[in-house]
Motif scaffolding. Structure first.
Motif, PDB file in Angstrom:
ATOM      1  N   THR A 190       0.827  -1.204   0.000  1.00  0.00           N
ATOM      2  CA  THR A 190       0.000   0.000   0.000  1.00  0.00           C
ATOM      3  C   THR A 190       0.862   1.256   0.000  1.00  0.00           C
ATOM      4  O   THR A 190       0.353   2.354   0.189  1.00  0.00           O
ATOM      5  CB  THR A 190      -0.921   0.020   1.227  1.00  0.00           C
ATOM      6  N   GLY A 191       2.171   1.114  -0.207  1.00  0.00           N
ATOM      7  CA  GLY A 191       3.072   2.260  -0.236  1.00  0.00           C
ATOM      8  C   GLY A 191       2.885   3.094  -1.488  1.00  0.00           C
ATOM      9  O   GLY A 191       2.327   2.646  -2.495  1.00  0.00           O
ATOM     10  N   VAL A 192       3.408   4.329  -1.444  1.00  0.00           N
ATOM     11  CA  VAL A 192       3.168   5.276  -2.527  1.00  0.00           C
ATOM     12  C   VAL A 192       3.780   4.801  -3.843  1.00  0.00           C
ATOM     13  O   VAL A 192       3.194   5.011  -4.917  1.00  0.00           O
ATOM     14  CB  VAL A 192       3.710   6.671  -2.135  1.00  0.00           C
ATOM     15  N   CYS A 193       4.924   4.132  -3.809  1.00  0.00           N
ATOM     16  CA  CYS A 193       5.536   3.660  -5.058  1.00  0.00           C
ATOM     17  C   CYS A 193       4.688   2.586  -5.726  1.00  0.00           C
ATOM     18  O   CYS A 193       4.603   2.518  -6.956  1.00  0.00           O
ATOM     19  CB  CYS A 193       6.954   3.148  -4.792  1.00  0.00           C
ATOM     20  N   SER A 194       4.067   1.743  -4.910  1.00  0.00           N
ATOM     21  CA  SER A 194       3.159   0.734  -5.465  1.00  0.00           C
ATOM     22  C   SER A 194       1.887   1.377  -6.008  1.00  0.00           C
ATOM     23  O   SER A 194       1.356   0.959  -7.041  1.00  0.00           O
ATOM     24  CB  SER A 194       2.813  -0.302  -4.393  1.00  0.00           C
ATOM     25  N   ILE A 195       1.394   2.382  -5.296  1.00  0.00           N
ATOM     26  CA  ILE A 195       0.200   3.090  -5.775  1.00  0.00           C
ATOM     27  C   ILE A 195       0.475   3.711  -7.134  1.00  0.00           C
ATOM     28  O   ILE A 195      -0.342   3.594  -8.063  1.00  0.00           O
ATOM     29  CB  ILE A 195      -0.224   4.166  -4.754  1.00  0.00           C
ATOM     30  N   PHE A 196       1.628   4.361  -7.273  1.00  0.00           N
ATOM     31  CA  PHE A 196       1.995   4.938  -8.569  1.00  0.00           C
ATOM     32  C   PHE A 196       2.115   3.842  -9.629  1.00  0.00           C
ATOM     33  O   PHE A 196       1.640   4.009 -10.759  1.00  0.00           O
ATOM     34  CB  PHE A 196       3.322   5.678  -8.467  1.00  0.00           C
ATOM     35  N   ALA A 197       2.774   2.745  -9.289  1.00  0.00           N
ATOM     36  CA  ALA A 197       2.999   1.670 -10.261  1.00  0.00           C
ATOM     37  C   ALA A 197       1.678   1.096 -10.757  1.00  0.00           C
ATOM     38  O   ALA A 197       1.498   0.864 -11.969  1.00  0.00           O
ATOM     39  CB  ALA A 197       3.863   0.575  -9.647  1.00  0.00           C
ATOM     40  N   LYS A 198       0.750   0.843  -9.845  1.00  0.00           N
ATOM     41  CA  LYS A 198      -0.558   0.302 -10.245  1.00  0.00           C
ATOM     42  C   LYS A 198      -1.274   1.253 -11.203  1.00  0.00           C
ATOM     43  O   LYS A 198      -1.881   0.821 -12.195  1.00  0.00           O
ATOM     44  CB  LYS A 198      -1.417   0.048  -9.004  1.00  0.00           C
TER      45      LYS A 198
END
Length: 317
Positions: A190-198
């Motif tokens: 749920t981190g910001v880098c994963s949010i961006f990647a999704k």
């Protein structure tokens, strides 16, 4: 790219040097979480792992014994520790969302504080020779930095760490505290880098508008690959000093603008960026992992590799 399997120095005198052929038993809580799944996959080469999760979910590793326990249930925790008799415990389980802690402060305290109390007390009663690594948080209260509590999550992690240190002193348990920064890399997070990647992968699949909206492009954070964090936890399991707190960081901060620029070079689609807030670059206290480096730890995954692997994870999911 390395496969993430981190070797363990078997000359460290585990088990007093009496049985160096026997693999140590490692109990990992929160095994189906972002870090927990990496820990099970990376550390299975060196340990006999018992992986604990509250909810059922498959794991890529076939080297672990999966158990389903509620760590907020004192009797379950004592039964678990008594059955496993672990040589090492990596306590990753907990409620890790600051926003959710406002809605459920009691559940957050139960998940982060009481689960830790039950585990430490079960070890005290059943297997006090077990070496324990407790995972703190960069959001916990730090009296040395004039920080303040800003949410119930921070309170729960502060009390968790204080309890871990107290049990180390009062009951002479071998307890080490790890304080990680923002962990990134492949896997559900749920981190910001994963949010961006999704979001970027949705753009690549034409499922959403090609605009990435960000609250504050200038916000700066220390990002560390989750596989490097697992390597750090393994180092602490073997060599960490009881009662100590170890910063688990890359030692370098990056703005969200930096992260997005790197993502734009890795993405298969062009996209615009909208920032809702445009302050000046804030000052950042870059925390260096000096004590951890003294134990021989170093990072293996540069930021670009972590972001590339994160994108590839969501492309293949």
């Amino acid at each position: 790219m390395m496969n993430g399997l981190i070797g363990v120095d078997r000359t460290d005198g585990w088990n007093g040097g009496k049985d160096m052929k026997k693999r140590p038993k490692l109990l990992i809580t929160g095994a189906n979480g972002f870090t927990g799944r990496h820990a099970c996959n990376q550390l299975g080469i060196d340990y006999d792992i018992t992986a604990v999760s509250r909810n059922y979910r498959t794991t890529e590793s076939t080297k672990v014994d999966i158990r389903y326990f509620d760590l907020t249930n004192k009797m379950d925790v004592h039964r678990l520790v008594n059955e496993v008799q672990p040589d090492f415990l990596l306590h990753l389980a907990g409620q890790n969302h600051a926003a959710e802690s406002w809605n459920n402060p009691i559940a957050t305290l139960e998940a982060n504080l009481m689960s830790t109390v039950y585990l430490l007390d079960a070890i005290r009663e059943s297997h006090p020779v077990c070496k324990v690594v407790i995972i703190g948080s960069a959001l916990q209260y730090d009296p040395n930095k004039n920080s303040s509590l800003t949410h119930p999550y921070g309170l729960s992690k502060t009390l968790q760490v204080q309890t871990a240190q107290a049990w180390a002193v009062l009951y002479k348990l071998n307890v080490v505290v790890a304080k990680p920064s923002n962990l990134i890399g492949p896997g559900g997070s749920t981190g910001v880098c994963s949010i961006f990647a999704k979001k970027i992968i949705e753009m690549e699949r034409d499922k959403t508008e090609k605009v990435l909206k960000v609250n504050n492009l200038h916000a700066r954070r220390d990002f560390l690959d989750v596989r490097d964090a697992v390597h750090a936890y393994n180092t602490l399991l073997r060599h960490g000093k009881s009662g100590e707190i170890y910063d688990i960081t890359s030692g370098k901060s990056h703005s969200l603008h930096d992260i997005i620029k790197k993502y734009k070079t890795l993405a298969l689609v062009d996209f615009e960026v909208e920032s809702l807030f445009q302050p000046e670059d804030p000052p950042v206290d870059e925390v260096q992992p000096y004590k951890l480096r003294q134990l021989g730890w170093s990072t293996l995954y540069p930021l670009d590799s972590s972001l590339r692997d994160t994108l590839d994870y969501y492309r293949n999911t």
